[in-house]
Design a protein around this motif. Structure first.
Motif, PDB file in Angstrom:
ATOM      1  N   ASP A 114      41.204  39.004  24.934  1.00  0.00           N
ATOM      2  CA  ASP A 114      41.475  39.721  23.689  1.00  0.00           C
ATOM      3  C   ASP A 114      42.714  40.603  23.825  1.00  0.00           C
ATOM      4  O   ASP A 114      43.518  40.704  22.910  1.00  0.00           O
ATOM      5  N   ALA A 115      42.818  41.262  24.955  1.00  0.00           N
ATOM      6  CA  ALA A 115      43.886  42.248  25.117  1.00  0.00           C
ATOM      7  C   ALA A 115      44.857  41.782  26.207  1.00  0.00           C
ATOM      8  O   ALA A 115      45.294  40.632  26.184  1.00  0.00           O
ATOM      9  N   ASN A 116      45.159  42.651  27.162  1.00  0.00           N
ATOM     10  CA  ASN A 116      46.200  42.313  28.134  1.00  0.00           C
ATOM     11  C   ASN A 116      45.679  41.978  29.523  1.00  0.00           C
ATOM     12  O   ASN A 116      46.413  42.054  30.496  1.00  0.00           O
ATOM     13  N   ALA A 117      44.374  41.624  29.591  1.00  0.00           N
ATOM     14  CA  ALA A 117      43.802  41.288  30.891  1.00  0.00           C
ATOM     15  C   ALA A 117      43.287  39.857  30.894  1.00  0.00           C
ATOM     16  O   ALA A 117      42.761  39.376  29.894  1.00  0.00           O
ATOM     17  N   VAL A 118      43.439  39.209  32.037  1.00  0.00           N
ATOM     18  CA  VAL A 118      42.868  37.883  32.244  1.00  0.00           C
ATOM     19  C   VAL A 118      41.934  37.972  33.447  1.00  0.00           C
ATOM     20  O   VAL A 118      42.350  38.407  34.526  1.00  0.00           O
ATOM     21  N   PHE A 119      40.681  37.614  33.233  1.00  0.00           N
ATOM     22  CA  PHE A 119      39.717  37.591  34.324  1.00  0.00           C
ATOM     23  C   PHE A 119      39.438  36.140  34.688  1.00  0.00           C
ATOM     24  O   PHE A 119      39.310  35.287  33.805  1.00  0.00           O
ATOM     25  N   ALA A 120      39.347  35.873  35.984  1.00  0.00           N
ATOM     26  CA  ALA A 120      39.179  34.487  36.413  1.00  0.00           C
ATOM     27  C   ALA A 120      38.480  34.430  37.754  1.00  0.00           C
ATOM     28  O   ALA A 120      38.561  35.362  38.548  1.00  0.00           O
ATOM     29  N   ILE A 121      37.766  33.317  37.969  1.00  0.00           N
ATOM     30  CA  ILE A 121      37.161  33.069  39.286  1.00  0.00           C
ATOM     31  C   ILE A 121      38.166  32.257  40.107  1.00  0.00           C
ATOM     32  O   ILE A 121      38.600  31.174  39.670  1.00  0.00           O
ATOM     33  N   VAL A 122      38.474  32.771  41.289  1.00  0.00           N
ATOM     34  CA  VAL A 122      39.495  32.126  42.123  1.00  0.00           C
ATOM     35  C   VAL A 122      38.932  31.909  43.527  1.00  0.00           C
ATOM     36  O   VAL A 122      38.301  32.807  44.075  1.00  0.00           O
ATOM     37  N   ASP A 142      33.635  41.186  44.476  1.00  0.00           N
ATOM     38  CA  ASP A 142      33.697  40.527  45.781  1.00  0.00           C
ATOM     39  C   ASP A 142      32.698  39.390  45.924  1.00  0.00           C
ATOM     40  O   ASP A 142      32.898  38.470  46.716  1.00  0.00           O
ATOM     41  N   HIS A 143      31.614  39.456  45.189  1.00  0.00           N
ATOM     42  CA  HIS A 143      30.567  38.450  45.315  1.00  0.00           C
ATOM     43  C   HIS A 143      30.913  37.183  44.548  1.00  0.00           C
ATOM     44  O   HIS A 143      30.784  36.080  45.055  1.00  0.00           O
ATOM     45  N   THR A 144      31.384  37.373  43.308  1.00  0.00           N
ATOM     46  CA  THR A 144      31.667  36.204  42.473  1.00  0.00           C
ATOM     47  C   THR A 144      33.113  35.738  42.618  1.00  0.00           C
ATOM     48  O   THR A 144      33.477  34.698  42.101  1.00  0.00           O
ATOM     49  N   LEU A 145      33.928  36.541  43.312  1.00  0.00           N
ATOM     50  CA  LEU A 145      35.360  36.247  43.469  1.00  0.00           C
ATOM     51  C   LEU A 145      36.080  36.203  42.120  1.00  0.00           C
ATOM     52  O   LEU A 145      37.013  35.417  41.922  1.00  0.00           O
ATOM     53  N   GLU A 146      35.603  37.053  41.227  1.00  0.00           N
ATOM     54  CA  GLU A 146      36.306  37.222  39.958  1.00  0.00           C
ATOM     55  C   GLU A 146      37.482  38.169  40.185  1.00  0.00           C
ATOM     56  O   GLU A 146      37.327  39.220  40.813  1.00  0.00           O
ATOM     57  N   VAL A 147      38.651  37.764  39.707  1.00  0.00           N
ATOM     58  CA  VAL A 147      39.835  38.611  39.869  1.00  0.00           C
ATOM     59  C   VAL A 147      40.322  39.069  38.493  1.00  0.00           C
ATOM     60  O   VAL A 147      39.937  38.521  37.458  1.00  0.00           O
TER      61      VAL A 147
END
Lengths: 342, 342, 342, 342
Positions: C285-293, C312-317
C-alpha cells in the motif's frame, strides 16, 4: 517490648477498644477489597463529620495517604508547596516525587506553619512552559513541630490556593490532636474553610495500621480507586482496616485519645518549665514538646529511654506523647532530667 | 459479615492464633519502622527455612511484595516475562509498569505455568537499543489457576533465567499451598534451585495483612529499605506485622493452614466429580477448583453464595478453599448444585 | 556515506528543498522555544489541512511524538491498545510505559491493522479497580507492515473508541505515504472521521529531524506545552524545526515525496513478482515491500546492501523505498537477486 | 527573523561552517540511529579531548543531556544537589524529577557556584530509610550566572562527591565558554579532576540542535543506549547531529566561537561600566552580563530589543553574547542606554 517512651506516638501499641473491635468482626467471610457492606458502612460514618458530601477511602499508612491524595490532583509538571519541615518533604524518601513526578517546593517556616506571605514569592512562572506549575499547597495539621493552624490561617491558605488554581491538601496524620486543641468540630477548620483533601490519621492515634483519605472536595476522588490500587494500597481484608476506624469514631475515641495525648504534652511542658532549665522551643499546641537539651544530658537520657534529636546542630529534641502516656511516665522522665542535671 | 464462601481465600478472616499473637505483643512501646528487636527476631526466623543467607522484609500486601521485589532488580528499560494469567499482569492495575517503568511481556499458557519453551521465542532484541531488555521471569507458586510447579520445572526456569542474565521472581501469595502439595521444605524448590526473590504470602493464609519479600539472593536486597519506603510500604507499627508471621511460622501453622485448604479443595473436586456433571478444568494441585458451569446454574448459585466467574466467555468459574473452610461447607455447596441441576 | 539502500526511509538524507529552506531562515536572531513569529506561522499552516480547529506542536522525533501525545491523554492506570507490531510496542524501548505509566495491550493482527473485532475481547474490567482502564486505541497509518487503513476502517475504530470513552491516536510517522495512496486530503481520514491525535511524521519523509503532534481534538492539547518540555522535547532553536515543515508543506512536497516513495515500492513489487520467485507477503500500500527470502540469498544480498530481516523465524524481510529512491536502484537490486538466485 | 539581540545565545542561528558541514554529509543513505561509521568517527573525536577513555553519546538538547546523564547514575530514592539557580532546578519543568524520580536539593549560592561548605549541611540522613540518599552533585560550567568554576573549585567538589559515594555531574551547555576563559584544555578541569559526566553543549555555541553526553567515567555509560532510547532522545538520522559536532571540533571552532562570545561580553561590560551608571552584578567570566537596570529603562529598551529580566524583584537583567554578536551590536545597545538614560 520496651516500656513507654517519648520517641513517637507511633511507638505506642493498639488501643484496647480497637483490638477488641478487630476481634468482633473476625467472623466468617467478607468480600475483599472494600466490597463488603461493613466497610461501606464505616466509610459512611466519616460523612457525618461533614456538612457537604465527601468521599472516603482507606489506605495502609500515612505516607501513602499523602502521596496518593496528592497523586489524585496532580500531573507530573505540577509543583507542590510545603513547609521545609513537612513530612512529605523530609520523611517519605522521595515518594511524592517518585509517584507524582512533581517538584516539591519546600519553604522555610518559623514554626512549621505555611502562610500566604511565605508562599507568594514562590508563585512564579505560571503559564511558562519552562517551569513547574503551582498546583497544591500541602500543610500538616497538627504540624511536624507540634503546632496547630487556626481556622483563620487555614482559610487564608485555602482562599489563596483556590484564587490561584491550586488545591489545599492537609496531612492529618495527627488531625485528632488538632481537633482536641481547637475544640471545634473537624469540619469547621477543614471542609468549611476550603480544605480539598485530608489525610485522616489513624496509626498515630491508637490503631494497628490504617489511614483514610478524605476527599472533602469529592469530585477530586474520581479516579482514586485506580490510583490506590496502582499505588499498591488496596487492602484485601479491608474490613479489618475499616473496623479500626469504626472503633475510633465510636463515642469519639479518636478525639478522646488525642485529648489525652495533648494533655500529657502540656503536663510535660509544665513540668519541664517548672522543674528544669531546659528551654521549650515550640508552642505546645498538640502532643509534641520540642526543647533544646545539652549534649551530655541527651546522651544520659537516651541510655534510659529513646527519643529523637530533631536537629543535630541546635540540639533540639522532640518528645511525643501518645494515647497511652500516663502522668507517671512524665514525672519519672522529668525526675531523670533533674537527677542528671545536678 | 456473611458466611464462608468459595469466593477467595482473602475473604476469610484472621486465624485465632494470629489474632491472639497480635494481642500478646500489644504491650508498651516499641521502636517503629522495624527497628525493634522483636521484628528483627521474626525476620531471622525466615532464615531457618533456608540453607544459605537470605534477606527478609515485610510489606503490607501482595501487590507491593511483587512490585517492590521486581523494582529492586529492574531498570525501566527492562522486560519482565510472566504468564498471561499472572496476577502482576492482570490484577494489579498496572502497578508493575507504573512503579518499575518496565514492560510486562505476557505469555499464554495452558495451566498458568511458564516453561522455557514458552519464553524462549520472546527472548529477542537483546542488546538492541530499540527494544526492552529481558531481565526477569516472574512465576506464581501456586499459580493463579491453582496449579503447582514442580521442583524440576522451577529449576529449568531458574537456569534459563540465569543463563540469559535474568532473575527468577516467584509470586508466592499462596506459597504455603505449594509447600503443602509438594511435601518438601520450601527451600528445596526455591533457593536450592535458583529462585532469586520470593513474595512470601501471609494474607491469603490466615493473617490480617502482611507479606514478606524474601531475597533468596540476598545481594539483590541492597537498596530495598529505600525502595520499600519510597514504595509507601513501610509500616510504622511493624511489630504487628511481624507478629503475624511469627504466629504463622510457629509450629508450622502456615503449612497446616495450607494443607487444610488444599485438602478441602480436593474434597470439593471429588464431590463435584462424583455427584455432578460439572467439568473440572484445571488440575487441583492447591486450594482452587476451576470448573465450567452452565450460565443458569451460576446465576442460581450466586444468589446463595458469591464466587468469581473467571472467564465470561467459557463460563469457567473459580472456587477457592481457605484455612477455615469446613467439610460441611462443601457438602452444602455440592448439595446446592445437585438441587439446582435437577 | 554508503549508497542508497532499502533498509529504511530514515537512512535517506535531507531533501534539497528542505536544506535550502533551513539555510534561508539562518539569518539574525529569533526568539527561542517556539516563541518566534515564524514558528507560529508554520504551525498555523497545519491548520489549513483541516476544517475544524487543531493545535500543532513540534517535537524532535517519532518516538516522542507518539509518547508525548499519548501522555497528554492518559493517566498511569490506563490501557493503550495497539497492534502487536506497533512501533510503540516493539521499537520504543518501553518509552510509552516508562513515560505514561500505562499498560500497552498488544493485539495480534494479520496485516498490522487493528479492527474493532480484534480489540473488543480486550475491553474488559472496565470500572474494576484491579484492572487498567481502556483509554486509547493507537494505530499507525501507514502501518509498520506497509499497509494503509481505509477511511471506513478508521471511522469504525474512532467510533468504537469514542463509544467506550477512549481516544483514537494515530502514529503517522509515514502519514504522507497514506495520503499518497488514498489520494484524498489528510483530513478526510483523520479529523473528519474522529482521529483525536496525529503524530505527523517528517523525518522519514525527507527532513533532518522533527515531527509534529497534531491535536485534531484541540482541547486535548491543554497541558501539552508542559508535557513536551518535561518530556525533554522542546527545541530551543525552534525556527529550524519549523522551517523543515514549512518546506514540506510548500507545494505539497510532503505528498510528492511520499507519492514517489510509494511508486518506487510498487515498482519493486512488480519487478520482484515478474522477475523472481520471491513471495511478497503484505499488500504494498505504501512504501514498504515485505517478502520471504531464502536464508542464503539474504546473506548474499546483505553483503552488497543492508536491509532488515523482519522475522528471523519466517525469514520475512522488509525493503523500504524513500523520497530519493530511483528506478535504477530497484533494477540493480532485482538484478542482484536474479544473479544470486541462479 | 529579527536582528541580533542579547536575549540568549540560543536566539542565534547556525554557524556557517556548521550548515556547510551538514550539506556536505547529505549524500546517499547512512545507517540510522548512530550505527553509521561516520557518526562513530565523530564520537571518537571527543576522545581526543581526554587522556583516559570516555564514552560519548548524542542527544537532541540540553535538558535531555542533563536529565538522561543524571538518570544513568541514579535510582529514584536518590538526591541530586544543585544550585538554587541551576537549569535543572529552574528551567526544565520538573523533567529531572519526573524522569529520574529523584529529589533535587537546591542550595542558595552567591554567584551560581556550589561549594563543599554549602553542600555539607545537606548531606544528612545517609543510610536512613526515611530520607532520600545523596548521589549526585550537579554543577553548571559556565554557570547560569555567567560565572566559571576554577579547576581547584571543581576538584574540591569532585573529591567531596567521591568521598561521600556520590558522582559529580557537569551541565556544560556553555562548556566552551568556560574553556575559553580558563585557557586550558577541557580535560584539565573535568576528567583530570574527577568530573564523572559532562553535558557537552552544542546548541548555544552555533549548531542547529544537539548535545553530547560525555561519560568521563565510562563505566557509568553501561546502560545509556537504552536510557537514551527510552528517554526518547535517539535521533534516527544521526549523521546530521554528528556532523555538527564534527564542524565544532574541527580547528577548534567550538572554542573560537566561545572565545568570541566571551570577548563580546567583556566589551559589553566595559562599555556599560565606562559609559553608563548601570551596576554589573556578577563577574563577567563567560558570555553573560548581569546588571541592575531601572524599571523604566528596561521598558524602553525592550521596545527596541528583547532580553530577559532575571529577577523581577531586584530588576536584575541578563544580557547574553553569542558567536555572532559583533562589536557594533554592543555599541548600538550602549548608545541606546545612554540615550534613554538622559
Amino acid at each position: 517490648m520496651q516500656k513507654r517512651s517519648f520517641a513517637s506516638d507511633n511507638n505506642a501499641g493498639i488501643h484496647p477498644q480497637v483490638l477488641e473491635a478487630i476481634s468482633q468482626v473476625n467472623q466468617g467471610h467478607a468480600l475483599a477489597y472494600g466490597n463488603d457492606d461493613y466497610t461501606k458502612s464505616v466509610l459512611e460514618k466519616f460523612q457525618k463529620l461533614f456538612r457537604r458530601p465527601i468521599k472516603a477511602h482507606f489506605v495502609f499508612n500515612g505516607t501513602s495517604a499523602n502521596v496518593l491524595g496528592l497523586s489524585a490532583i496532580t500531573k507530573p509538571h505540577h509543583a507542590i508547596f510545603c513547609a521545609e519541615t513537612a513530612h512529605i518533604q523530609v520523611d517519605e524518601c522521595g515518594a511524592p516525587e517518585m509517584f507524582t513526578g512533581c517538584k516539591l517546593v519546600d519553604i522555610p517556616t518559623v514554626n512549621g506553619k505555611l502562610t500566604v506571605e511565605l508562599i507568594r514569592p514562590h508563585l512564579k512562572g505560571v503559564g511558562d512552559q519552562h517551569h513547574v506549575q503551582p498546583r497544591v499547597i500541602s500543610i500538616a495539621q497538627s504540624t511536624e513541630l507540634g503546632t496547630v493552624y487556626t481556622r483563620a490561617e487555614i482559610k487564608a491558605l485555602a482562599d489563596f490556593a483556590h484564587e490561584n488554581d491550586m488545591y489545599l491538601h492537609m496531612d492529618g496524620a495527627r488531625i485528632a490532636n488538632a481537633v482536641a486543641l481547637i475544640g471545634k468540630p473537624l469540619r469547621t477548620f477543614t471542609q468549611d474553610v476550603g480544605v480539598d483533601i485530608l489525610s485522616f490519621g489513624g496509626t498515630k492515634n491508637g490503631i494497628l495500621a490504617g489511614e483514610a483519605v478524605l476527599f472533602l472536595n469529592p469530585k477530586l476522588a474520581k479516579d482514586f480507586l485506580f490510583v490506590r490500587k496502582q499505588g499498591m494500597q488496596l487492602a484485601s481484608k479491608m474490613r479489618f482496616i475499616a473496623v479500626q476506624f469504626d472503633a475510633l469514631l465510636t463515642k469519639n475515641l479518636w478525639i478522646e485519645n488525642a485529648t489525652h495525648a495533648n494533655r500529657m504534652a502540656k503536663l510535660l511542658e509544665k513540668e519541664i518549665k517548672s522543674k528544669t532549665k531546659i528551654k521549650i522551643t515550640q508552642p505546645v499546641d498538640a502532643n509534641a514538646v520540642f526543647a533544646i537539651v545539652p549534649k551530655t544530658l541527651i546522651a544520659k537520657l537516651q541510655k534510659k529511654t529513646f527519643f529523637y534529636v530533631w536537629n543535630d546542630h541546635t540540639l533540639e529534641v522532640r518528645w511525643m506523647c501518645s494515647f497511652d502516656t500516663v502522668a507517671s511516665d512524665i514525672h519519672e522522665f522529668v525526675k531523670l532530667i533533674q537527677d542528671y542535671s545536678k
